[in-house]
Design an enzyme around this catalytic site. Structure first.
Site, PDB file in Angstrom:
ATOM      1  N   GLY A  97     -12.350   6.962  -6.704  1.00 15.60           N
ATOM      2  CA  GLY A  97     -12.261   7.049  -4.947  1.00 15.60           C
ATOM      3  C   GLY A  97     -11.053   7.984  -4.459  1.00 15.60           C
ATOM      4  O   GLY A  97     -10.013   7.760  -4.666  1.00 15.60           O
ATOM      5  N   VAL A  98     -11.612   9.102  -4.075  1.00 15.08           N
ATOM      6  CA  VAL A  98     -10.663  10.183  -3.560  1.00 15.08           C
ATOM      7  C   VAL A  98     -10.671  10.078  -2.330  1.00 15.08           C
ATOM      8  O   VAL A  98     -11.111  11.403  -1.497  1.00 15.08           O
ATOM      9  CB  VAL A  98     -10.750  11.411  -4.230  1.00 15.08           C
ATOM     10  CG1 VAL A  98      -9.836  11.686  -5.419  1.00 15.08           C
ATOM     11  CG2 VAL A  98     -12.134  11.849  -4.525  1.00 15.08           C
ATOM     12  N   GLY A  99     -10.347   9.209  -1.477  1.00 16.79           N
ATOM     13  CA  GLY A  99     -10.232   9.000   0.056  1.00 16.79           C
ATOM     14  C   GLY A  99      -8.766   9.290   0.584  1.00 16.79           C
ATOM     15  O   GLY A  99      -8.012  10.121  -0.126  1.00 16.79           O
ATOM     16  N   LYS A 119      -3.462 -12.178   8.888  1.00 14.95           N
ATOM     17  CA  LYS A 119      -4.375 -11.318   8.891  1.00 14.95           C
ATOM     18  C   LYS A 119      -5.546 -11.830  10.115  1.00 14.95           C
ATOM     19  O   LYS A 119      -5.459 -12.877  10.423  1.00 14.95           O
ATOM     20  CB  LYS A 119      -5.180 -11.278   7.412  1.00 14.95           C
ATOM     21  CG  LYS A 119      -6.041 -10.100   6.983  1.00 14.95           C
ATOM     22  CD  LYS A 119      -5.029  -9.016   6.396  1.00 14.95           C
ATOM     23  CE  LYS A 119      -5.883  -7.878   6.201  1.00 14.95           C
ATOM     24  NZ  LYS A 119      -5.347  -6.695   5.417  1.00 14.95           N
ATOM     25  N   VAL A 167      -5.969   7.662   0.372  1.00 14.54           N
ATOM     26  CA  VAL A 167      -4.996   7.273  -0.566  1.00 14.54           C
ATOM     27  C   VAL A 167      -5.189   8.112  -1.941  1.00 14.54           C
ATOM     28  O   VAL A 167      -4.182   8.714  -2.593  1.00 14.54           O
ATOM     29  CB  VAL A 167      -4.734   5.938  -0.958  1.00 14.54           C
ATOM     30  CG1 VAL A 167      -3.794   5.625  -1.988  1.00 14.54           C
ATOM     31  CG2 VAL A 167      -4.458   5.128   0.456  1.00 14.54           C
TER      32      VAL A 167
END
Ligand code: NAD
Length: 350
Positions: free
Chosen positions: A184-186, A80, A188
């Site tokens: 959370g409806v972003g 990362k 994904v």
């Protein structure tokens, strides 16, 4: 700053600090483990308060990538990168060129991809300096639709397969008529909502912004609730698809769903949560198992694969989820502990 004594240091193979005075780049790249293959992991750009905070993040995230790749069955290790800076104000082309040069010093043992604060365009700038940059474009999508390099459709499909498998296994039922509460409806969460709606599930959604919830309400008939309440809904599944820490000291006593399965990274605010969920008889599907669709997608895009092979591997997430739930229940061990053991068997002893 101590590295080897750092609480999150876990025998990382390499941790490199980069500074480029001209562009202002301050970055850290950590390679956790390359036993299964070259390490791959996203680059996060974040206004960390100090380098200690950035180091903690990169050590944890790179380790997480090793477990995620191993569990997904990819011949890949975990790494990362973090750039210290505010992506809204501090991003320049020169900064991305400098980051590309930093990545190139790993000679392919670290392959960089997208994460929070980094766009496809940023990766394209890095790719002018190094061949070891993933996610700059995509050749195919798992369902044959046009692909643009965004891994979210694959992530959402993998999460859907995991939710479906968990409901089948725990409730001996299909998703038809089941209720899923999505936090959370972003990128994904909204795609997951569409899959669930198609399968006949009822939806409850919450988001701190209106865009996603409006679409979910109008297009999918979702019930919209306050973000403060979504975790406490009477639902069959609670799907955290926002930021980390959805399962914490406060929310754990309020969660009513018997299954937790969603896309968010680092859903458990602390290690004890896993054990507490087991005691409460709530089946928790480990986040890095169910949300591996993104790196599975990147792997297939980079390895001359096909939409069919990508889809098949995304669908395997369902089998892995069932296996982990079975072992967790029969061995009476927290599900994340079971998942960690399975992943370690792959990357430590293969
Ligand atoms: P995103 O930013 O598109 O969506 C997140 C949504 O959550 C946003 O709409 C945001 O407004 C909302 N949100 C933030 N805080 C909230 C809160 N307190 N309550 C309710 N909603 C809140 O991100 P994404 O790409 O959809 O990713 C979602 C999660 O899945 C993240 O944790 C991410 O790390 C993880 N993940 C994403 C991918 C991927 O391919 N995008 C892959 C693996 C894991």
């Amino acid at each position: 700053m101590s590295l080897f004594e750092h609480p999150d240091f876990d025998q990382h193979e390499q941790v490199s600090f980069f500074h480029d005075a001209e562009s202002g780049l301050s970055a850290i790249i950590a390679v956790h483990n390359t036993k299964l293959g070259a390490s791959l992991g996203g680059c996060r750009m974040w206004p960390y308060a100090n380098s200690q905070e950035a180091l903690t993040d990169v050590l944890r995230l790179s380790k997480g990538m090793t477990y995620k790749a191993a569990m997904a069955g990819l011949p890949q290790g975990g790494g990362k990168a973090v750039i210290i800076g505010n992506p809204r104000h501090d991003k320049t082309q020169a900064l991305m060129y400098a980051m590309g040069k930093a990545v190139d010093t790993f000679k392919g043992q670290y392959v960089i991809a997208e994460d929070s604060g980094i766009s496809v365009q940023d990766l394209q700038y890095m790719a002018t300096q190094s061949h070891h940059v993933a996610g700059t474009s995509a050749k195919f999508a798992y369902d044959g639709s046009p692909a643009d390099g965004n891994p979210a459709p694959s992530t959402a499909y993998g999460v859907y397969m995991g939710v479906k498998a968990a409901v089948e296994h725990v409730m001996n039922s299909s998703l038809k008529g089941k209720t899923v509460a999505i936090q959370g409806v972003g990128h994904v969460g909204l795609r997951l909502a569409r899959h669930l709606h198609k399968a006949g599930a009822n939806l409850i959604v919450a988001d701190i912004f209106n865009e996603g919830v409006e679409i979910a309400k109008n297009e999918l008939g979702a019930r919209v609730v306050d973000p403060q309440e979504i975790h406490a809904m009477e639902a069959d599944v609670f799907a955290p698809c926002a930021m980390g820490g959805a399962i914490n000291d406060k929310s754990i006593s309020e969660i009513k769903a018997p299954i937790i399965a969603g896309a968010a990274n680092n859903q458990l605010a602390s290690k004890q949560m896993d054990k507490l969920l087991l005691e409460k008889n709530i089946v928790y599907v480990p986040d890095y198992v169910i949300n591996a669709g993104g790196i599975i997608d990147i792997y297939h895009q980079r390895n001359e694969s096909s939409a069919q092979a990508l889809r098949a591997q995304l669908e395997q997430i369902g089998d892995t989820v069932k296996n982990i739930i079975t072992r967790s229940q029969t061995e009476k061990k927290p599900s994340e502990e079971v998942a960690n053991i399975l992943a370690e068997e792959k990357f430590k002893f293969s």
